[in-house]
Design a protein around this motif. Structure first.
Motif, PDB file in Angstrom:
ATOM      1  N   ARG B  27      60.763 -33.044   4.027  1.00 55.78           N
ATOM      2  CA  ARG B  27      61.530 -34.028   4.776  1.00 55.78           C
ATOM      3  C   ARG B  27      61.672 -35.325   3.976  1.00 55.78           C
ATOM      4  O   ARG B  27      62.749 -35.898   3.880  1.00 55.78           O
ATOM      5  CB  ARG B  27      60.855 -34.295   6.126  1.00 55.78           C
ATOM      6  CG  ARG B  27      61.777 -34.824   7.168  1.00 55.78           C
ATOM      7  CD  ARG B  27      61.108 -34.873   8.531  1.00 55.78           C
ATOM      8  NE  ARG B  27      60.713 -33.550   8.986  1.00 55.78           N
ATOM      9  CZ  ARG B  27      59.478 -33.193   9.274  1.00 55.78           C
ATOM     10  NH1 ARG B  27      58.496 -34.061   9.165  1.00 55.78           N
ATOM     11  NH2 ARG B  27      59.205 -31.969   9.678  1.00 55.78           N
ATOM     12  N   GLU B  38      73.385 -42.931  -0.561  1.00 59.63           N
ATOM     13  CA  GLU B  38      73.883 -44.169   0.027  1.00 59.63           C
ATOM     14  C   GLU B  38      73.933 -45.279  -1.022  1.00 59.63           C
ATOM     15  O   GLU B  38      74.886 -46.055  -1.071  1.00 59.63           O
ATOM     16  CB  GLU B  38      72.984 -44.557   1.204  1.00 59.63           C
ATOM     17  CG  GLU B  38      73.366 -45.814   1.932  1.00 59.63           C
ATOM     18  CD  GLU B  38      74.667 -45.704   2.707  1.00 59.63           C
ATOM     19  OE1 GLU B  38      75.200 -44.587   2.842  1.00 59.63           O
ATOM     20  OE2 GLU B  38      75.149 -46.757   3.167  1.00 59.63           O
ATOM     21  N   ARG B  45      81.510 -48.375  -4.045  1.00 57.31           N
ATOM     22  CA  ARG B  45      82.382 -49.209  -3.228  1.00 57.31           C
ATOM     23  C   ARG B  45      82.630 -50.546  -3.924  1.00 57.31           C
ATOM     24  O   ARG B  45      83.737 -51.060  -3.940  1.00 57.31           O
ATOM     25  CB  ARG B  45      81.685 -49.420  -1.886  1.00 57.31           C
ATOM     26  CG  ARG B  45      82.447 -50.170  -0.866  1.00 57.31           C
ATOM     27  CD  ARG B  45      81.484 -50.547   0.236  1.00 57.31           C
ATOM     28  NE  ARG B  45      82.175 -51.055   1.386  1.00 57.31           N
ATOM     29  CZ  ARG B  45      82.180 -50.460   2.578  1.00 57.31           C
ATOM     30  NH1 ARG B  45      81.533 -49.344   2.764  1.00 57.31           N
ATOM     31  NH2 ARG B  45      82.820 -50.995   3.577  1.00 57.31           N
ATOM     32  N   GLY B 136      79.985 -58.376   1.709  1.00 58.57           N
ATOM     33  CA  GLY B 136      79.516 -57.301   2.579  1.00 58.57           C
ATOM     34  C   GLY B 136      78.969 -56.142   1.764  1.00 58.57           C
ATOM     35  O   GLY B 136      77.938 -55.554   2.100  1.00 58.57           O
ATOM     36  N   THR B 137      79.661 -55.847   0.670  1.00 61.89           N
ATOM     37  CA  THR B 137      79.223 -54.720  -0.154  1.00 61.89           C
ATOM     38  C   THR B 137      77.911 -55.024  -0.857  1.00 61.89           C
ATOM     39  O   THR B 137      77.033 -54.169  -0.946  1.00 61.89           O
ATOM     40  CB  THR B 137      80.313 -54.361  -1.166  1.00 61.89           C
ATOM     41  OG1 THR B 137      81.500 -54.061  -0.436  1.00 61.89           O
ATOM     42  CG2 THR B 137      79.926 -53.161  -1.980  1.00 61.89           C
ATOM     43  N   ASN B 139      75.649 -56.886   0.259  1.00 62.58           N
ATOM     44  CA  ASN B 139      74.607 -56.770   1.284  1.00 62.58           C
ATOM     45  C   ASN B 139      74.293 -55.311   1.581  1.00 62.58           C
ATOM     46  O   ASN B 139      73.137 -54.929   1.752  1.00 62.58           O
ATOM     47  CB  ASN B 139      75.051 -57.487   2.557  1.00 62.58           C
ATOM     48  CG  ASN B 139      73.914 -57.630   3.540  1.00 62.58           C
ATOM     49  OD1 ASN B 139      72.812 -58.009   3.159  1.00 62.58           O
ATOM     50  ND2 ASN B 139      74.156 -57.288   4.785  1.00 62.58           N
ATOM     51  N   ARG B 140      75.337 -54.504   1.614  1.00 68.05           N
ATOM     52  CA  ARG B 140      75.113 -53.067   1.833  1.00 68.05           C
ATOM     53  C   ARG B 140      74.279 -52.481   0.702  1.00 68.05           C
ATOM     54  O   ARG B 140      73.412 -51.639   0.934  1.00 68.05           O
ATOM     55  CB  ARG B 140      76.440 -52.319   1.911  1.00 68.05           C
ATOM     56  CG  ARG B 140      77.178 -52.523   3.194  1.00 68.05           C
ATOM     57  CD  ARG B 140      78.342 -51.550   3.238  1.00 68.05           C
ATOM     58  NE  ARG B 140      79.117 -51.723   4.440  1.00 68.05           N
ATOM     59  CZ  ARG B 140      80.098 -52.584   4.567  1.00 68.05           C
ATOM     60  NH1 ARG B 140      80.419 -53.350   3.552  1.00 68.05           N
ATOM     61  NH2 ARG B 140      80.766 -52.692   5.691  1.00 68.05           N
ATOM     62  N   VAL B 143      70.719 -53.395   1.276  1.00 67.84           N
ATOM     63  CA  VAL B 143      70.103 -52.593   2.335  1.00 67.84           C
ATOM     64  C   VAL B 143      69.841 -51.166   1.851  1.00 67.84           C
ATOM     65  O   VAL B 143      68.764 -50.602   2.071  1.00 67.84           O
ATOM     66  CB  VAL B 143      71.010 -52.573   3.586  1.00 67.84           C
ATOM     67  CG1 VAL B 143      70.499 -51.579   4.610  1.00 67.84           C
ATOM     68  CG2 VAL B 143      71.088 -53.961   4.194  1.00 67.84           C
ATOM     69  N   ARG B 147      66.240 -49.321   1.546  1.00 66.55           N
ATOM     70  CA  ARG B 147      65.912 -48.079   2.242  1.00 66.55           C
ATOM     71  C   ARG B 147      65.512 -46.994   1.254  1.00 66.55           C
ATOM     72  O   ARG B 147      64.650 -46.168   1.541  1.00 66.55           O
ATOM     73  CB  ARG B 147      67.104 -47.617   3.094  1.00 66.55           C
ATOM     74  CG  ARG B 147      67.240 -48.488   4.305  1.00 66.55           C
ATOM     75  CD  ARG B 147      68.363 -48.071   5.218  1.00 66.55           C
ATOM     76  NE  ARG B 147      68.459 -49.025   6.315  1.00 66.55           N
ATOM     77  CZ  ARG B 147      69.489 -49.127   7.128  1.00 66.55           C
ATOM     78  NH1 ARG B 147      70.530 -48.342   6.979  1.00 66.55           N
ATOM     79  NH2 ARG B 147      69.489 -50.021   8.091  1.00 66.55           N
ATOM     80  N   ARG B 150      62.000 -47.684   0.217  1.00 65.16           N
ATOM     81  CA  ARG B 150      61.074 -47.315   1.285  1.00 65.16           C
ATOM     82  C   ARG B 150      60.877 -45.793   1.336  1.00 65.16           C
ATOM     83  O   ARG B 150      59.768 -45.306   1.528  1.00 65.16           O
ATOM     84  CB  ARG B 150      61.638 -47.809   2.624  1.00 65.16           C
ATOM     85  CG  ARG B 150      60.543 -48.259   3.569  1.00 65.16           C
ATOM     86  CD  ARG B 150      61.102 -48.574   4.932  1.00 65.16           C
ATOM     87  NE  ARG B 150      61.987 -49.727   4.926  1.00 65.16           N
ATOM     88  CZ  ARG B 150      62.913 -49.944   5.869  1.00 65.16           C
ATOM     89  NH1 ARG B 150      63.074 -49.105   6.869  1.00 65.16           N
ATOM     90  NH2 ARG B 150      63.676 -51.005   5.815  1.00 65.16           N
ATOM     91  N   GLN B 153      58.752 -44.648  -1.461  1.00 62.84           N
ATOM     92  CA  GLN B 153      57.367 -45.048  -1.180  1.00 62.84           C
ATOM     93  C   GLN B 153      56.711 -44.074  -0.202  1.00 62.84           C
ATOM     94  O   GLN B 153      55.597 -43.602  -0.443  1.00 62.84           O
ATOM     95  CB  GLN B 153      57.404 -46.448  -0.595  1.00 62.84           C
ATOM     96  CG  GLN B 153      56.047 -47.051  -0.338  1.00 62.84           C
ATOM     97  CD  GLN B 153      56.196 -48.382   0.368  1.00 62.84           C
ATOM     98  OE1 GLN B 153      57.215 -49.044   0.249  1.00 62.84           O
ATOM     99  NE2 GLN B 153      55.206 -48.760   1.115  1.00 62.84           N
TER     100      GLN B 153
END
Lengths: 296, 198
Positions: B27, B38, B45, B136-137, B139-140, B143, B147, B150, B153
C-alpha cells in the motif's frame, strides 16, 4: 543478527525522535474542529452575519451538492496561509468523496491574508485565475474598507455563481457515505482461522467456553491487524455468536444465559464512533493546493 | 491430522503476510507512485505555462533578453529529462530532476523580479491571469512534493521497522530516496559570526 536488528531498531528510534520532538517544537496553529460551515475564531462577525452566511451556504449545498466552508482566524503564522489552508482542508475534507467539490475560504485577519482553496473537482469551474480575480475584485476592496463581512459575502456570492454553472452530480438527500474505511485484508485469514480454531476449541473446552475463546482470540487478532477496537469487538461478538449457534451440539453442558459472565470481550466500554453531533462534517473531498491567495 | 497441520500452516502464513506488513508495504509503495505522479503532473503543468508567459512578457519587455532566455533554456532542460515512475528508486535521477526543476524555479523568480519594473505589463489582464496560474501551480507543486515526502517517509519507516523489515527484506523492498533540501551544503555550514575585534 540479534545485535544487527537491535541496532536497526535503535536507528529507527533515532530517526523518529526528532520528528516527534519537532512536532511539538514548531507550534503550528491547530486546525479547529469542523462543526459549522462558517467558523469564526477571530470574532469578526456578528451572530446574525454568521448565521446568515451559514444559511446561504447550507441552502447552496442542498441545491448543488458542493460544500463551501469559511474559516476566519487571527493568524496562520508560522505557516503561510497556503500551507495552513491545505492542512485545514486535509482535515475537514469539504466536498463530496469522489466528486471533491469543496471550497474553503480562509481569512487571517491579523496577517491580512486571504486564500481560496479549491477542491480537485472544482478546479475547472474555479481555476486559479478566477479565484484570484474573486479575491482581488470582490473580497479585498471590501476588506480594505474594513468590512470583513461584506468581503466574505461578496466572495461567497461570486464563488457560488461560478460553481452554479458547473455540472456536478445532484445532491443526495441524506447522502453522507459512511466515513469508516474498513480494511478487509484480515477477512480471509481470519475466516479460515475461525473455521479451524472454532472446532479445535469447542472440542477441547466445550461449546460455550470454546466459542468465547475463539471470539476473544479473533477479536485480538482483528484488533492487531486492523487497529480498531470497534472492529475488533464486532468481530469478537460475531465469532462468538456464530460459534455458539452452529456446529456439533455441545456435549458437556448447555446452560442458558444467567451465569452472569459475558461474551468474548464484551466489556461495557462505550465507543464513540467518529465525530458526529455538530450536524455538519466534510464529505470526504480532497484538494491539492489549487486556488489563489491575496493580501490586503 | 496431517491435513489439519498443513491447513493450519497455510493459515499462519497467510495471516502473517497481512500481519507482518506485507500488505502495508504494498500500500505504501503504491501511494508513493501516486504521489510521484502528482509531482510530475504539477511540474508539467508549470512547464506548459511557460511559453505563454514568456510570450506575454516579451510583448512588454522585449529588452530583458537574458532573463527571458534563462527561463526558456531552463524550460527546455527540464523538458529534456526523461521522466519515469522508476525514478523514485534512483537517487541520482531524482536529484537530477530536482536540480533541473530548481533551476527553472530560480529562472522564473528572476523573471518575476524583473517584471516589477514594467507597470504596464503588471496591469495587463492576460499577464495577471498567467501570474495567478503560475502562483497556483507553484503552490500545487509544493503540496505535491510535501505529500510525496510524507509517503516516502511512511514507506521507509515500514521498511525499517520491526517486524515488517523482515518482510521487506524477504520480498526485496528497499528504502526510497527522499527529495533533498536544495541548499543542504549551506545549511550544514555553521554561520560565521564576527563581533569585530576589539
Amino acid at each position: 543478527m540479534a545485535a544487527n536488528s537491535l541496532r536497526k531498531l535503535f536507528s529507527v528510534a533515532l530517526l523518529l525522535a526528532p520528528l516527534l520532538a519537532g512536532e511539538g517544537a514548531i507550534a503550528e496553529v491547530a486546525v479547529p474542529a469542523l462543526s459549522a460551515r462558517v467558523t469564526d475564531l477571530a470574532q469578526t462577525l456578528t451572530d446574525e452575519q454568521r448565521s446568515q452566511l451559514e444559511s446561504r451556504l447550507t441552502q447552496f449545498e442542498a441545491q448543488k451538492g458542493a460544500q463551501v466552508g469559511v474559516l476566519i482566524l487571527p493568524t496562520t503564522k508560522p505557516e503561510t496561509i497556503e500551507q495552513y489552508a491545505v492542512r485545514v482542508q486535509e482535515e475537514w475534507q469539504l466536498g463530496r468523496a469522489g466528486v471533491d467539490d469543496g471550497v474553503l475560504l480562509v481569512v487571517a485577519s491579523e496577517d491580512r491574508t486571504v486564500r481560496i482553496e479549491v477542491g480537485y473537482g472544482l478546479e475547472g469551474a474555479l481555476p486559479d485565475a478566477i479565484a484570484k480575480r474573486i479575491i482581488e475584485e470582490d473580497i479585498i476592496p471590501q476588506f480594505r474598507n474594513g468590512d470583513v463581512y461584506a468581503g466574505i459575502s461578496a466572495g461567497v456570492t461570486r464563488m457560488m455563481a461560478v460553481i452554479e454553472g458547473e455540472p456536478l452530480p445532484p445532491p443526495q438527500r441524506k447522502g453522507r457515505a459512511s466515513q469508516a474505511r474498513i480494511n478487509l485484508d484480515w477477512l480471509f485469514p481470519a475466516f479460515v482461522l475461525l473455521l479451524i480454531g472454532r472446532q479445535l476449541l469447542t472440542a477441547v473446552f466445550g461449546r460455550f467456553v470454546g466459542a468465547g475463546l475463539s471470539g476473544a482470540m479473533l477479536g485480538i487478532i482483528a484488533w492487531l491487524v486492523v487497529g480498531s477496537l470497534f472492529v475488533a469487538l464486532l468481530v469478537a461478538f460475531l465469532v462468538f455468536v456464530f460459534s455458539l449457534s452452529s456446529g456439533i451440539p455441545g456435549r458437556r453442558f448447555y446452560r442458558p444465559w444467567g451465569g452472569g459472565w459475558s461474551s468474548g470481550r464484551g466489556s461495557s466500554r462505550g465507543w464513540s464512533s467518529g465525530v458526529f453531533g455538530g450536524g455538519f462534517g466534510g464529505g470526504g473531498g480532497f484538494s491539492g493546493g489549487g486556488g489563489a491567495s491575496g493580501r490586503w | 491430522m496431517k491435513r489439519f497441520i498443513k491447513l493450519a500452516l497455510t493459515v499462519i502464513v497467510i495471516a502473517s503476510l497481512s500481519g507482518c506488513g506485507y500488505n502495508a508495504l504494498q500500500r505504501a509503495d503504491e501511494s508513493i507512485n501516486a504521489a510521484w505522479s502528482e509531482v510530475i503532473n504539477q511540474y508539467q503543468r508549470r512547464a506548459d505555462l511557460i511559453p505563454n508567459l514568456v510570450e506575454t512578457v516579451k510583448a512588454f519587455a522585449a529588452q530583458e533578453k537574458d532573463v527571458l532566455l534563462g527561463v526558456t533554456e531552463a524550460r527546455s532542460k527540464v523538458g529534456s529529462i526523461q521522466v519515469s515512475p522508476e525514478m523514485v528508486n534512483d537517487p541520482a535521477a531524482l536529484a537530477q530532476f530536482d536540480a533541473a526543476q530548481g533551476e527553472l524555479s530560480s529562472a522564473l523568480s528572476r523573471l518575476l523580479v524583473v517584471v516589477e519594473n514594467y507597470p504596464q505589463l503588471k496591469s495587463d489582464a492576460n499577464f495577471r491571469d498567467l501570474q495567478a496560474q503560475l502562483e497556483g501551480t507553484e503552490n500545487r507543486i509544493a503540496v505535491a512534493r510535501q505529500r510525496y515526502i510524507r509517503s516516502v517517509q511512511d514507506y521507509n519507516v515500514i521498511v525499517r521497522s520491526f517486524p515488517s523489515n523482515l518482510t521487506a527484506m524477504m520480498f526485496g523492498f528497499d528504502t526510497k530516496p527522499q527529495f533533498t533540501v536544495e541548499n543542504e551544503q549551506q545549511i550544514q555550514q555553521a554561520p560565521k559570526v564576527d563581533f569585530g575585534s576589539e
